[in-house]
Structures are given as C-alpha cells and as structure tokens.
Design a protein around this motif. Structure first.
Motif, PDB file in Angstrom:
ATOM      1  N   LYS A  26      -0.705  47.374  -3.514  1.00 49.13           N
ATOM      2  CA  LYS A  26      -0.381  46.019  -4.139  1.00 49.13           C
ATOM      3  C   LYS A  26      -1.311  46.090  -5.612  1.00 49.13           C
ATOM      4  O   LYS A  26      -1.069  45.902  -6.463  1.00 49.13           O
ATOM      5  N   VAL A  27      -2.608  46.501  -5.158  1.00 48.44           N
ATOM      6  CA  VAL A  27      -3.816  46.153  -6.086  1.00 48.44           C
ATOM      7  C   VAL A  27      -3.201  47.426  -7.070  1.00 48.44           C
ATOM      8  O   VAL A  27      -3.752  46.996  -8.329  1.00 48.44           O
ATOM      9  N   GLN A  28      -3.029  48.540  -6.956  1.00 46.82           N
ATOM     10  CA  GLN A  28      -2.768  49.485  -7.623  1.00 46.82           C
ATOM     11  C   GLN A  28      -1.572  49.260  -8.796  1.00 46.82           C
ATOM     12  O   GLN A  28      -1.532  49.545  -9.758  1.00 46.82           O
ATOM     13  N   ASP A  29      -0.538  48.740  -8.044  1.00 47.53           N
ATOM     14  CA  ASP A  29       0.647  48.186  -8.925  1.00 47.53           C
ATOM     15  C   ASP A  29       0.122  47.087  -9.776  1.00 47.53           C
ATOM     16  O   ASP A  29       0.741  47.172 -10.952  1.00 47.53           O
ATOM     17  N   ASP A  30      -0.589  46.150  -9.348  1.00 43.22           N
ATOM     18  CA  ASP A  30      -1.199  44.927 -10.262  1.00 43.22           C
ATOM     19  C   ASP A  30      -1.986  45.729 -11.352  1.00 43.22           C
ATOM     20  O   ASP A  30      -1.821  45.160 -12.454  1.00 43.22           O
ATOM     21  N   THR A  31      -2.643  46.807 -11.068  1.00 43.29           N
ATOM     22  CA  THR A  31      -3.476  47.575 -12.095  1.00 43.29           C
ATOM     23  C   THR A  31      -2.785  48.086 -13.076  1.00 43.29           C
ATOM     24  O   THR A  31      -2.735  47.967 -14.295  1.00 43.29           O
ATOM     25  N   LYS A  32      -1.527  48.870 -12.539  1.00 45.40           N
ATOM     26  CA  LYS A  32      -0.847  49.668 -13.542  1.00 45.40           C
ATOM     27  C   LYS A  32       0.136  48.272 -14.410  1.00 45.40           C
ATOM     28  O   LYS A  32       0.385  48.714 -15.866  1.00 45.40           O
ATOM     29  N   THR A  33       0.500  47.160 -13.833  1.00 43.10           N
ATOM     30  CA  THR A  33       1.137  46.155 -14.462  1.00 43.10           C
ATOM     31  C   THR A  33       0.270  45.603 -15.642  1.00 43.10           C
ATOM     32  O   THR A  33       0.771  45.523 -16.876  1.00 43.10           O
ATOM     33  N   THR A  35      -2.310  47.048 -17.131  1.00 43.66           N
ATOM     34  CA  THR A  35      -2.556  48.110 -18.015  1.00 43.66           C
ATOM     35  C   THR A  35      -1.518  48.024 -19.193  1.00 43.66           C
ATOM     36  O   THR A  35      -1.714  48.036 -20.325  1.00 43.66           O
ATOM     37  N   LYS A  36      -0.404  48.031 -18.384  1.00 41.71           N
ATOM     38  CA  LYS A  36       0.861  48.065 -19.526  1.00 41.71           C
ATOM     39  C   LYS A  36       0.883  46.719 -20.142  1.00 41.71           C
ATOM     40  O   LYS A  36       1.397  46.818 -21.397  1.00 41.71           O
ATOM     41  N   THR A  37       0.640  45.927 -19.876  1.00 40.14           N
ATOM     42  CA  THR A  37       0.679  44.332 -20.260  1.00 40.14           C
ATOM     43  C   THR A  37      -0.497  44.654 -21.677  1.00 40.14           C
ATOM     44  O   THR A  37      -0.105  44.134 -22.908  1.00 40.14           O
ATOM     45  N   ILE A  38      -1.404  45.218 -21.567  1.00 41.16           N
ATOM     46  CA  ILE A  38      -2.558  45.480 -22.476  1.00 41.16           C
ATOM     47  C   ILE A  38      -2.049  46.248 -23.574  1.00 41.16           C
ATOM     48  O   ILE A  38      -2.112  46.076 -24.622  1.00 41.16           O
ATOM     49  N   ILE A  39      -1.366  47.279 -23.092  1.00 42.57           N
ATOM     50  CA  ILE A  39      -0.636  48.395 -24.025  1.00 42.57           C
ATOM     51  C   ILE A  39       0.371  47.761 -25.046  1.00 42.57           C
ATOM     52  O   ILE A  39       0.323  47.829 -26.330  1.00 42.57           O
ATOM     53  N   THR A  40       1.270  46.691 -24.158  1.00 40.42           N
ATOM     54  CA  THR A  40       2.166  45.852 -25.088  1.00 40.42           C
ATOM     55  C   THR A  40       1.277  45.075 -26.020  1.00 40.42           C
ATOM     56  O   THR A  40       1.930  44.945 -27.287  1.00 40.42           O
ATOM     57  N   ARG A  41       0.154  44.416 -25.582  1.00 42.07           N
ATOM     58  CA  ARG A  41      -0.269  43.632 -26.526  1.00 42.07           C
ATOM     59  C   ARG A  41      -0.809  44.188 -27.665  1.00 42.07           C
ATOM     60  O   ARG A  41      -0.862  43.990 -28.968  1.00 42.07           O
ATOM     61  N   ILE A  42      -1.233  45.615 -27.721  1.00 42.10           N
ATOM     62  CA  ILE A  42      -2.031  46.339 -28.682  1.00 42.10           C
ATOM     63  C   ILE A  42      -0.800  46.789 -29.413  1.00 42.10           C
ATOM     64  O   ILE A  42      -0.913  46.607 -30.854  1.00 42.10           O
ATOM     65  N   ASN A  43       0.392  47.202 -28.863  1.00 42.82           N
ATOM     66  CA  ASN A  43       1.605  47.386 -29.980  1.00 42.82           C
ATOM     67  C   ASN A  43       1.891  46.235 -30.640  1.00 42.82           C
ATOM     68  O   ASN A  43       2.641  46.289 -31.735  1.00 42.82           O
ATOM     69  N   GLN A  77     -16.299  52.301 -16.616  1.00 42.73           N
ATOM     70  CA  GLN A  77     -17.268  52.365 -17.474  1.00 42.73           C
ATOM     71  C   GLN A  77     -16.785  52.527 -18.861  1.00 42.73           C
ATOM     72  O   GLN A  77     -17.100  51.982 -19.960  1.00 42.73           O
ATOM     73  N   THR A  78     -15.485  53.127 -19.016  1.00 42.78           N
ATOM     74  CA  THR A  78     -14.889  53.207 -20.253  1.00 42.78           C
ATOM     75  C   THR A  78     -14.284  51.839 -20.843  1.00 42.78           C
ATOM     76  O   THR A  78     -14.588  51.402 -21.913  1.00 42.78           O
ATOM     77  N   LEU A  79     -13.715  50.996 -19.846  1.00 39.45           N
ATOM     78  CA  LEU A  79     -13.368  49.711 -20.217  1.00 39.45           C
ATOM     79  C   LEU A  79     -14.515  48.912 -20.408  1.00 39.45           C
ATOM     80  O   LEU A  79     -14.070  47.945 -21.114  1.00 39.45           O
ATOM     81  N   ALA A  80     -15.379  48.933 -20.001  1.00 41.26           N
ATOM     82  CA  ALA A  80     -17.020  47.996 -20.130  1.00 41.26           C
ATOM     83  C   ALA A  80     -17.205  48.367 -21.772  1.00 41.26           C
ATOM     84  O   ALA A  80     -17.467  47.228 -22.225  1.00 41.26           O
ATOM     85  N   ILE A  81     -17.112  49.404 -22.093  1.00 43.65           N
ATOM     86  CA  ILE A  81     -17.548  49.953 -23.487  1.00 43.65           C
ATOM     87  C   ILE A  81     -16.327  49.088 -24.470  1.00 43.65           C
ATOM     88  O   ILE A  81     -16.837  48.396 -25.219  1.00 43.65           O
ATOM     89  N   SER A  98      -9.689  41.513 -24.883  1.00 43.74           N
ATOM     90  CA  SER A  98     -11.059  41.602 -23.947  1.00 43.74           C
ATOM     91  C   SER A  98     -11.094  40.875 -22.586  1.00 43.74           C
ATOM     92  O   SER A  98     -11.582  41.336 -21.747  1.00 43.74           O
ATOM     93  N   ASN A  99     -10.430  39.582 -22.613  1.00 42.33           N
ATOM     94  CA  ASN A  99     -10.334  38.983 -21.446  1.00 42.33           C
ATOM     95  C   ASN A  99      -9.276  39.906 -20.348  1.00 42.33           C
ATOM     96  O   ASN A  99      -9.700  39.911 -18.920  1.00 42.33           O
ATOM     97  N   ASP A 100      -8.321  40.512 -20.901  1.00 43.64           N
ATOM     98  CA  ASP A 100      -7.462  41.248 -20.089  1.00 43.64           C
ATOM     99  C   ASP A 100      -8.232  42.483 -19.396  1.00 43.64           C
ATOM    100  O   ASP A 100      -7.919  42.847 -18.375  1.00 43.64           O
ATOM    101  N   LEU A 101      -9.007  42.996 -20.220  1.00 42.67           N
ATOM    102  CA  LEU A 101      -9.822  44.155 -19.999  1.00 42.67           C
ATOM    103  C   LEU A 101     -10.739  43.851 -18.875  1.00 42.67           C
ATOM    104  O   LEU A 101     -10.931  44.634 -17.903  1.00 42.67           O
ATOM    105  N   GLU A 102     -11.251  42.449 -18.816  1.00 44.89           N
ATOM    106  CA  GLU A 102     -12.154  42.151 -17.904  1.00 44.89           C
ATOM    107  C   GLU A 102     -11.319  42.158 -16.701  1.00 44.89           C
ATOM    108  O   GLU A 102     -12.011  42.166 -15.399  1.00 44.89           O
ATOM    109  N   ASN A 103     -10.398  41.367 -16.649  1.00 44.18           N
ATOM    110  CA  ASN A 103      -9.407  41.460 -15.333  1.00 44.18           C
ATOM    111  C   ASN A 103      -9.236  42.749 -15.017  1.00 44.18           C
ATOM    112  O   ASN A 103      -8.992  42.984 -13.699  1.00 44.18           O
ATOM    113  N   LEU A 104      -8.744  43.525 -15.735  1.00 42.97           N
ATOM    114  CA  LEU A 104      -8.470  45.074 -15.337  1.00 42.97           C
ATOM    115  C   LEU A 104      -9.684  45.593 -14.482  1.00 42.97           C
ATOM    116  O   LEU A 104      -9.587  46.376 -13.718  1.00 42.97           O
TER     117      LEU A 104
END
Length: 167
Positions: A26-33, A35-43, A77-81, A98-104
């Motif tokens: 479940k945590v892995q699925d939430d992590t993927k979801t 991640t996809k949300t952040i990619i969509t925001r960037i798009n 570490q990469t996400l922290a940067i 940035s908030n999404d990255l903190e949650n990720l």
C-alpha cells in the motif's frame, strides 16, 4: 478435532504474513501515485516547454541529473535537493510541488522503515551554497531546468520502485 487447532494456527500464520505484506504494498502504491501526481503537475506548467530541456545553461550543475537510484535513501537524498531548490522558487506551482516532494519523502521514509532500511541524512544540500545568487541571475532558467530534471528523476524512481526489494 485435531483439525481445528491446525486450522487456527494456519489462519494465524496467514494473517501475520499478509498483514506485513499489505502495508508495504500500500505504501509503495501510494508512493507511485504521488510520484505520478507530481509528474502531472510538472506537465501542467505550460511555460516549461518554452525552453528546450536539452539547452545547456551554465551554473546549474548543482541540480541533480538523471542517474539510477541504488536505494530508497538515494531517492530521498535526490528529492531533498530538489525540494530545497523548489522551496527557493517563489511561484505558487513550485510551492505545491515542493510540498508534494516533502510528502513523497515521508512515504519513502515510511517504506524504508517498513523494510527496516537505514536512511542517511540528506548530505547533498551543502552543494547548494550559493543557490540564491544563481537564482537571482537566472531564476527562469533555474525553474525550467529544475522541473525538467526532476521530472526525469521521478520517471526513474517509478521504474526503480519495483526493482528495489531491499534497502
């Protein structure tokens, strides 16, 4: 009569096994979801496409490029940067990402703790010493390059999350 205790024991073992596996999944699925949300925001950020992502911009070497992640700690570490860079960009979209990255990162830490993985402190942040000076000189380019590289890193994370079984 002897089947009842055996059945209860087997049910208990099955329950223990799947109780441990379900939260990780479940945590892995939430992590993927997320991640996809952040990619969509960037798009969805339209101005990102007005400068080619392949164009060279000097002075932005501190922004991580695409590299294979060896562990959950590498991802963190990469996400922290990226989070540190984005928190210095003032646009509303950057604050949300940035908030999404903190949650990720929190999800990665939870996933790591479920797998009993040690996490190193994010040590790449020291490389961001003169971040404000670079951003003053080329705020728009910093934003575009950061989002482009972050998006590529997130795609790499999506692929690696299924491959990293241990720490």
């Amino acid at each position: 009569m002897h089947c009842v205790p055996l059945f209860c024991f087997l049910w208990f073992c099955h329950h223990l096994y799947y109780n441990q596996a379900v939260p990780i999944r479940k945590v892995q699925d939430d992590t993927k979801t997320l991640t996809k949300t952040i990619i969509t925001r960037i798009n969805d950020i339209s101005h990102m496409y007005s400068i080619s992502a392949k164009q060279r911009v000097t002075g932005l070497d501190f922004i991580p490029g695409l590299h294979p992640f060896q562990s959950l700690s590498d991802m963190d570490q990469t996400l922290a940067i990226y989070q540190q860079i984005l928190s210095n960009l003032s646009s509303r979209n950057m604050v949300q990402i940035s908030n999404d990255l903190e949650n990720l990162r929190d999800l990665l830490h939870l996933l790591g703790s479920l797998k009993s993985c040690p996490f190193d402190e994010a040590d790449g942040l020291s490389a961001l010493g003169n971040l404000e000076g670079v951003m003053e000189a080329s705020l728009y380019s910093t934003e575009v390059v950061t989002l482009s590289r972050l998006q590529k890193s997130l795609y790499g994370m999506l692929q690696q999350l299924d491959l990293i079984h241990g720490c």
